[in-house]
Each structure stands twice: as C-alpha cells, then as structure tokens.
Design a protein around this motif. Structure first.
Motif, PDB file in Angstrom:
ATOM      1  N   ARG A 147       0.827  -1.216   0.000  1.00 36.19           N
ATOM      2  CA  ARG A 147       0.000   0.000   0.000  1.00 36.19           C
ATOM      3  C   ARG A 147       0.856   1.260   0.000  1.00 36.19           C
ATOM      4  NH1 ARG A 147      -3.415  -2.986   3.743  1.00 36.19           N
ATOM      5  NH2 ARG A 147      -2.361  -1.945   5.487  1.00 36.19           N
ATOM      6  N   ALA A 148       1.999   1.195   0.669  1.00 34.73           N
ATOM      7  CA  ALA A 148       2.877   2.363   0.745  1.00 34.73           C
ATOM      8  C   ALA A 148       3.704   2.538  -0.526  1.00 34.73           C
ATOM      9  CB  ALA A 148       3.810   2.230   1.949  1.00 34.73           C
ATOM     10  N   GLY A 149       3.700   1.541  -1.411  1.00 36.28           N
ATOM     11  CA  GLY A 149       4.515   1.611  -2.617  1.00 36.28           C
ATOM     12  C   GLY A 149       5.997   1.501  -2.319  1.00 36.28           C
ATOM     13  N   ALA A 150       6.354   0.684  -1.341  1.00 35.24           N
ATOM     14  CA  ALA A 150       7.756   0.560  -0.938  1.00 35.24           C
ATOM     15  C   ALA A 150       8.598  -0.043  -2.063  1.00 35.24           C
ATOM     16  CB  ALA A 150       7.865  -0.302   0.319  1.00 35.24           C
ATOM     17  N   ASP A 151       9.866   0.333  -2.088  1.00 37.84           N
ATOM     18  CA  ASP A 151      10.818  -0.184  -3.073  1.00 37.84           C
ATOM     19  C   ASP A 151      11.585  -1.388  -2.539  1.00 37.84           C
ATOM     20  OD1 ASP A 151      10.737   2.000  -5.276  1.00 37.84           O
ATOM     21  OD2 ASP A 151      10.951   3.127  -3.411  1.00 37.84           O
ATOM     22  N   LEU A 152      11.558  -1.587  -1.224  1.00 37.31           N
ATOM     23  CA  LEU A 152      12.267  -2.698  -0.608  1.00 37.31           C
ATOM     24  C   LEU A 152      11.599  -3.009   0.723  1.00 37.31           C
ATOM     25  CD1 LEU A 152      14.797  -4.616  -0.667  1.00 37.31           C
ATOM     26  CD2 LEU A 152      16.018  -2.822   0.588  1.00 37.31           C
ATOM     27  N   PHE A 153      11.503  -4.297   1.055  1.00 36.26           N
ATOM     28  CA  PHE A 153      10.917  -4.753   2.314  1.00 36.26           C
ATOM     29  C   PHE A 153      12.007  -5.488   3.089  1.00 36.26           C
ATOM     30  CE2 PHE A 153       8.751  -8.021   4.849  1.00 36.26           C
ATOM     31  CZ  PHE A 153       7.747  -7.291   5.482  1.00 36.26           C
ATOM     32  N   VAL A 154      12.276  -5.044   4.321  1.00 34.78           N
ATOM     33  CA  VAL A 154      13.316  -5.653   5.151  1.00 34.78           C
ATOM     34  C   VAL A 154      12.693  -6.047   6.483  1.00 34.78           C
ATOM     35  CG1 VAL A 154      15.552  -5.366   6.277  1.00 34.78           C
ATOM     36  CG2 VAL A 154      15.107  -4.243   4.069  1.00 34.78           C
ATOM     37  N   SER A 155      12.629  -7.347   6.748  1.00 29.81           N
ATOM     38  CA  SER A 155      12.070  -7.852   7.993  1.00 29.81           C
ATOM     39  C   SER A 155      13.204  -8.200   8.953  1.00 29.81           C
ATOM     40  CB  SER A 155      11.197  -9.086   7.720  1.00 29.81           C
ATOM     41  OG  SER A 155      10.427  -9.421   8.846  1.00 29.81           O
ATOM     42  N   ILE A 156      13.140  -7.678  10.180  1.00 35.43           N
ATOM     43  CA  ILE A 156      14.205  -7.829  11.168  1.00 35.43           C
ATOM     44  C   ILE A 156      13.810  -8.877  12.202  1.00 35.43           C
ATOM     45  CG2 ILE A 156      15.556  -6.663  12.944  1.00 35.43           C
ATOM     46  CD1 ILE A 156      16.213  -5.714  10.139  1.00 35.43           C
ATOM     47  N   HIS A 157      14.673  -9.872  12.385  1.00 35.36           N
ATOM     48  CA  HIS A 157      14.407 -10.956  13.326  1.00 35.36           C
ATOM     49  C   HIS A 157      15.682 -11.313  14.078  1.00 35.36           C
ATOM     50  CE1 HIS A 157      10.307 -12.226  11.926  1.00 35.36           C
ATOM     51  NE2 HIS A 157      10.696 -11.496  10.898  1.00 35.36           N
ATOM     52  N   LEU A 158      15.520 -12.119  15.135  1.00 34.82           N
ATOM     53  CA  LEU A 158      16.627 -12.700  15.873  1.00 34.82           C
ATOM     54  C   LEU A 158      16.483 -14.216  15.816  1.00 34.82           C
ATOM     55  CD1 LEU A 158      18.347 -10.418  17.008  1.00 34.82           C
ATOM     56  CD2 LEU A 158      15.938  -9.793  17.253  1.00 34.82           C
ATOM     57  N   ASN A 159      17.600 -14.903  15.771  1.00 34.99           N
ATOM     58  CA  ASN A 159      17.628 -16.334  15.516  1.00 34.99           C
ATOM     59  C   ASN A 159      17.727 -17.142  16.810  1.00 34.99           C
ATOM     60  OD1 ASN A 159      17.766 -18.660  13.919  1.00 34.99           O
ATOM     61  ND2 ASN A 159      19.190 -17.714  12.480  1.00 34.99           N
ATOM     62  N   SER A 160      17.553 -18.457  16.677  1.00 36.83           N
ATOM     63  CA  SER A 160      17.716 -19.377  17.791  1.00 36.83           C
ATOM     64  C   SER A 160      18.127 -20.735  17.237  1.00 36.83           C
ATOM     65  CB  SER A 160      16.412 -19.507  18.581  1.00 36.83           C
ATOM     66  OG  SER A 160      16.577 -20.399  19.677  1.00 36.83           O
ATOM     67  N   SER A 161      18.931 -21.461  18.009  1.00 38.42           N
ATOM     68  CA  SER A 161      19.396 -22.767  17.570  1.00 38.42           C
ATOM     69  C   SER A 161      19.480 -23.712  18.762  1.00 38.42           C
ATOM     70  CB  SER A 161      20.772 -22.646  16.908  1.00 38.42           C
ATOM     71  OG  SER A 161      21.329 -23.920  16.653  1.00 38.42           O
ATOM     72  N   PRO A 162      19.210 -25.000  18.548  1.00 36.79           N
ATOM     73  CA  PRO A 162      19.408 -25.976  19.625  1.00 36.79           C
ATOM     74  C   PRO A 162      20.861 -26.035  20.096  1.00 36.79           C
ATOM     75  CG  PRO A 162      18.120 -26.922  17.829  1.00 36.79           C
ATOM     76  CD  PRO A 162      18.653 -25.619  17.335  1.00 36.79           C
ATOM     77  N   ASN A 163      21.784 -25.662  19.215  1.00 36.71           N
ATOM     78  CA  ASN A 163      23.208 -25.630  19.551  1.00 36.71           C
ATOM     79  C   ASN A 163      23.543 -24.230  20.067  1.00 36.71           C
ATOM     80  OD1 ASN A 163      25.975 -25.656  19.741  1.00 36.71           O
ATOM     81  ND2 ASN A 163      26.345 -26.329  17.639  1.00 36.71           N
ATOM     82  N   THR A 164      23.757 -24.098  21.361  1.00 34.48           N
ATOM     83  CA  THR A 164      23.970 -22.774  21.955  1.00 34.48           C
ATOM     84  C   THR A 164      25.308 -22.160  21.573  1.00 34.48           C
ATOM     85  OG1 THR A 164      24.799 -23.808  23.978  1.00 34.48           O
ATOM     86  CG2 THR A 164      22.450 -23.251  23.905  1.00 34.48           C
ATOM     87  N   ASP A 165      26.176 -22.901  20.904  1.00 31.10           N
ATOM     88  CA  ASP A 165      27.443 -22.345  20.432  1.00 31.10           C
ATOM     89  C   ASP A 165      27.280 -21.606  19.098  1.00 31.10           C
ATOM     90  OD1 ASP A 165      28.883 -23.336  22.600  1.00 31.10           O
ATOM     91  OD2 ASP A 165      29.312 -25.236  21.598  1.00 31.10           O
ATOM     92  N   THR A 166      26.143 -21.775  18.441  1.00 34.68           N
ATOM     93  CA  THR A 166      25.947 -21.193  17.116  1.00 34.68           C
ATOM     94  C   THR A 166      25.799 -19.678  17.207  1.00 34.68           C
ATOM     95  OG1 THR A 166      24.832 -23.198  16.385  1.00 34.68           O
ATOM     96  CG2 THR A 166      24.536 -21.232  15.030  1.00 34.68           C
ATOM     97  N   THR A 167      26.533 -18.965  16.366  1.00 31.91           N
ATOM     98  CA  THR A 167      26.432 -17.504  16.284  1.00 31.91           C
ATOM     99  C   THR A 167      26.457 -17.091  14.818  1.00 31.91           C
ATOM    100  OG1 THR A 167      28.837 -17.154  16.321  1.00 31.91           O
ATOM    101  CG2 THR A 167      27.706 -17.254  18.458  1.00 31.91           C
ATOM    102  N   GLY A 168      26.131 -15.830  14.547  1.00 32.50           N
ATOM    103  CA  GLY A 168      26.275 -15.305  13.195  1.00 32.50           C
ATOM    104  C   GLY A 168      25.025 -14.656  12.648  1.00 32.50           C
ATOM    105  N   ILE A 169      25.178 -14.098  11.472  1.00 34.93           N
ATOM    106  CA  ILE A 169      24.124 -13.345  10.792  1.00 34.93           C
ATOM    107  C   ILE A 169      23.735 -14.080   9.516  1.00 34.93           C
ATOM    108  CG2 ILE A 169      23.611 -11.185   9.579  1.00 34.93           C
ATOM    109  CD1 ILE A 169      25.452  -9.776  11.565  1.00 34.93           C
ATOM    110  N   GLU A 170      22.441 -14.121   9.242  1.00 35.51           N
ATOM    111  CA  GLU A 170      21.919 -14.716   8.017  1.00 35.51           C
ATOM    112  C   GLU A 170      20.931 -13.743   7.382  1.00 35.51           C
ATOM    113  OE1 GLU A 170      21.605 -19.461   8.882  1.00 35.51           O
ATOM    114  OE2 GLU A 170      20.337 -18.165  10.105  1.00 35.51           O
ATOM    115  N   ALA A 171      20.864 -13.751   6.066  1.00 37.07           N
ATOM    116  CA  ALA A 171      19.863 -12.969   5.332  1.00 37.07           C
ATOM    117  C   ALA A 171      19.148 -13.913   4.374  1.00 37.07           C
ATOM    118  CB  ALA A 171      20.514 -11.821   4.570  1.00 37.07           C
ATOM    119  N   TYR A 172      17.823 -13.831   4.346  1.00 32.47           N
ATOM    120  CA  TYR A 172      17.011 -14.758   3.565  1.00 32.47           C
ATOM    121  C   TYR A 172      16.176 -14.021   2.522  1.00 32.47           C
ATOM    122  CZ  TYR A 172      18.033 -18.493   6.901  1.00 32.47           C
ATOM    123  OH  TYR A 172      18.671 -19.433   7.661  1.00 32.47           O
ATOM    124  N   TYR A 173      15.917 -14.703   1.427  1.00 35.27           N
ATOM    125  CA  TYR A 173      14.953 -14.256   0.436  1.00 35.27           C
ATOM    126  C   TYR A 173      14.002 -15.405   0.157  1.00 35.27           C
ATOM    127  CZ  TYR A 173      18.305 -16.635  -2.658  1.00 35.27           C
ATOM    128  OH  TYR A 173      19.142 -17.551  -3.232  1.00 35.27           O
TER     129      TYR A 173
END
Length: 424
Positions: free
Chosen positions: A261-287
């Motif tokens: 509705r706003a006529g946006a040129d880009l949509f960016v959804s911000i989230h925080l991750n979780s893993s069963p392995n508590t040693d896991t760290t890092g950044i991921e970007a998805y499409y």
C-alpha cells in the motif's frame, strides 16, 4: 573473512601499473582507460579504470553474457583488452563503443557462474568478480566493504595482468578538464529521498518470538534494531517506514500488505535467531524461495508459526505464490540485496567493534512474512538469542548501531547501483 578483506585491499594497491589517458573537453564525461585481471583462488577479478567518475551500474544478462552499459563514456582501450589472459570461467571480455557516448562492456562466461560487480567511486573504478557457480560463497564480501575508507598497504598479489595505452607524449599540453556530473542530480534521475524502505520488526504483541537465557525478548530487540535502521536510512537520504513502531501484534500477511500500500521499493524484515546448539552464532539474510535445507526449514517453521492468529497459508498456497511471476521477477534482486546485507553487516561489525562475526550467508527459505510483497523482500536474522554472548551483544546500543548502519549502507549500495550480485 578478515583474510578475504585483506585480499580485496591488495587489489587497490596495484593500480600504479595503469597509465592515465587524457580525454578532450568535447568528449563524454569519462573514458574507459584501463582493464586488468587478477586471479584470486577460484575467482577472477577484473578492474576497469576510468578517467573520471565510474558510471552507474546498468546491467543485463543475455544467456552466457553479462552486459555492462556505460552512459556518457568513451572507450580508450582495445576491443579485446584482455585477449590472451581470459581463462575459465571467463571466455571473453569486449569493449564496444556506440555513437553518442554510449558504450558497453560484454563479459562472456563458460558454464554456470556467479558474479559480483561494484562501482568504486572513490577510485574511479568498476570491479567485476566472476567464479564458477558455488565456488566462492563470499564473492561479494570484499567488494562492498569500506570502498571509500583509507587502505593499508598490502603485498602484491601474484599474476596481475593489465592493459593501458601509453600516455600521449604531449599529454600535458593537450589536457582538458572533464566536466563533472552535477552533484544535485541523482544518478537514476530520481530526487533524493524518493526510495522507500518498509522495515518490519518481527513478532510483537502477544507473540514474543524467541528469548535469551537472560530474559531478552526477540520482539523488543527487533523493534530497537528496526528503529535504529530507520534513522540510519534517513541519514542516507532514503525514506523509511515501519510496519510497527510499538509492541503490537501484526499478522504476517498484513506486513507485506502495508509495504504494498505504501509503494515501498524494498521490504526488510528484522528478526533474531535461535538454535538448539547454543554455540551457534552469526548473521543470516534470507529471500523467498523453497529449500531442502533442514536448518532453514526449522527456522521458517519457528518464524511462520510463532503465534496463533497469523493465518499463515498452507504449503499448497505457498507453492502457488512461489510460482507467481511477480515473485520470480523480484527473486534475483532480493537475492542480491540479501548477499549485500550479509556481507556488509559482518564486515562492519568486525571492523567497527573488533569482533569476528560468523558470515552464515544469504539463503533462500519459505518465510511467509515475505510472501505477497510487490518489491524485493528480505529477512535478516541479526544473531542468535540462544547464544548468551551474542544475545548480550544484540541487546547493546553500540552493537545495534553498527548493525543498523551496515544494513543501511548495503541498502544504499543497492539503490545507488553501486553493487550487484547474481549468476549467469
């Protein structure tokens, strides 16, 4: 990642082998004056040098060829500037000049290949990296990191090949200034602030999302990071709005409807991750796309079904949407933005805060929050709340500021046609 960044720095130090070419005042605003190729493991890196500001990146793919259109640019190198040095996956490089100052670089590849191309305006250069498909997962990272920052001297890289015509013997007497492009004209004829980014802080209201062992909640950190991202984009002259600015619940379907509705040129959804392995760290970007990766499917289920009331479509509806032409048309752009965000955030956090953040890469996944967007849409997993150390960093203002600034920088590169990532 730091070693790869150092390799990219080394590329900048070899430019002394390229001689300048003088362009008369009656010619277009810049000239393509040099080309050189460097071998970097599985990747070939081609540097195209210009006598003035490098033109904006206007790309198109034609089968096995990548066409780089050069507006207001003349060709001052041979038609095959790297003849004899073109090796797989590059089959050939041609420089073609047309009347009216319109020129083109044509790069032909052998087989399936990935590429990343960047315009380094501070160095009047366009750099193209090409590797066989899947051979270099971080193909974009060295190109978009601190393009305008001072470079430290680095040892030369083996086997650098260059072509540049010799300077004219009367260069000093023939030199004429080149008229610069007016600074108040946007490179794609749009006024500053035209572009609109819709920022989507994940979860909210009665849906908290994931939670850290210290009690930090995803919905709160996502809103904090999104708010900082909005300010960082606006500081760069890019308009930004948010799907929510307070702790309220919004359905997944409504989030992209707000952007449409706003006529946006880009949509960016911000989230925080979780893993069963508590040693896991890092950044991921998805499409948006289907995947068989089990970790991504687990994450998508967590994000898609975090609370009652989302009304997420079933698998058959999702598969139908994924075949929609609008989504397919934007898929390559979304993938490019995701790669840019992933590379820039990791590099800036490493450099700005002295950290070694894991670059987990840009990936495709069936995230319902991206479904139905009429523009390129990406989901950024900013870090793992399941890792106590990373969760503490994610809650800090300094970390959020650098992270938001890096995402904004990547978005600005995308809008300003400074960089593109794709495949042939």
């Amino acid at each position: 990642m730091r070693r790869m960044m150092a390799v990219a720095v080394a590329a900048a130090t070899i430019g002394a082998m390229v001689a300048p070419v003088v362009v008369g005042a009656g010619l277009p605003g810049s000239a393509l004056t040099s080309a050189r190729i460097e071998h970097r493991g599985p990747t070939l890196e081609i540097h195209f040098g210009f006598s003035g500001p490098a033109p904006r990146l206007d790309l198109s793919a034609h089968g096995s060829e990548l066409w780089i259109q050069l507006a207001r640019t003349r060709i001052a190198i041979p038609p095959r500037p790297l003849f004899g040095y073109e090796t797989a996956p590059i089959a050939g490089v041609r420089a073609i000049e047309s009347p009216g100052g319109k020129s083109r670089i044509v790069v032909e590849v052998i087989g399936k290949a990935d590429y990343a191309i960047a315009r380094l305006r501070g160095r009047n250069e366009i750099v193209l990296r090409v590797a066989s498909a899947g051979a270099d997962p971080n193909i974009a990272a060295p190109m978009i990191v601190h393009n305008d920052a001072p470079r430290r001297p680095a040892p030369p890289v083996a086997r650098a090949v260059a072509f540049a015509p010799a300077p004219h013997p009367r260069a000093e007497s023939l030199a004429q200034p080149i008229a610069p492009v007016p600074s108040n004209v946007s490179e794609d004829n749009r006024q500053p602030g035209h572009f609109l980014v819709m920022i989507d802080p994940g979860h909210g209201g009665y849906d908290p999302g994931t939670q850290s062992s210290a009690g930090a909640v995803e919905k709160d950190l996502a809103l904090q990071i999104a708010t900082r991202l909005k300010a960082a984009l606006e500081a760069r002259g890019i308009r930004a709005e948010m799907t929510r600015s307070s702790d309220v619940f919004i359905s997944l379907a409504e989030r992209t409807r707000v952007a449409n509705r706003a006529g946006a040129d880009l949509f960016v959804s911000i989230h925080l991750n979780s893993s069963p392995n508590t040693d896991t760290t890092g950044i991921e970007a998805y499409y948006l796309n289907n995947t068989t990766d089990r970790a991504t499917i687990r994450l998508a289920r967590m994000e898609n079904g975090g609370a009652d009331g989302y009304g997420a479509p079933d698998a058959s509806n999702l598969n139908y949407i994924l075949t929609d032409l609008r989504q397919n048309y934007k898929a390559s752009e979304a993938a490019s933005v995701a790669r840019m965000i992933d590379a820039q955030t990791v590099a800036d956090l490493d450099a700005g805060l002295g950290l070694k953040v894991n670059a987990l890469g840009a990936k495709m996944g069936p995230f319902y929050v991206l479904v139905g967007a009429h523009m390129p849409a990406v989901l950024v997993e900013c870090g793992f709340m399941s890792n106590a150390g990373e969760a503490a960093r994610l809650a800090s203002a300094d970390y959020q500021d650098v992270l938001a600034s890096a995402v904004a920088t990547a978005v600005a590169h995308y809008f300003n046609a400074d960089l593109a990532v794709g495949n042939l």
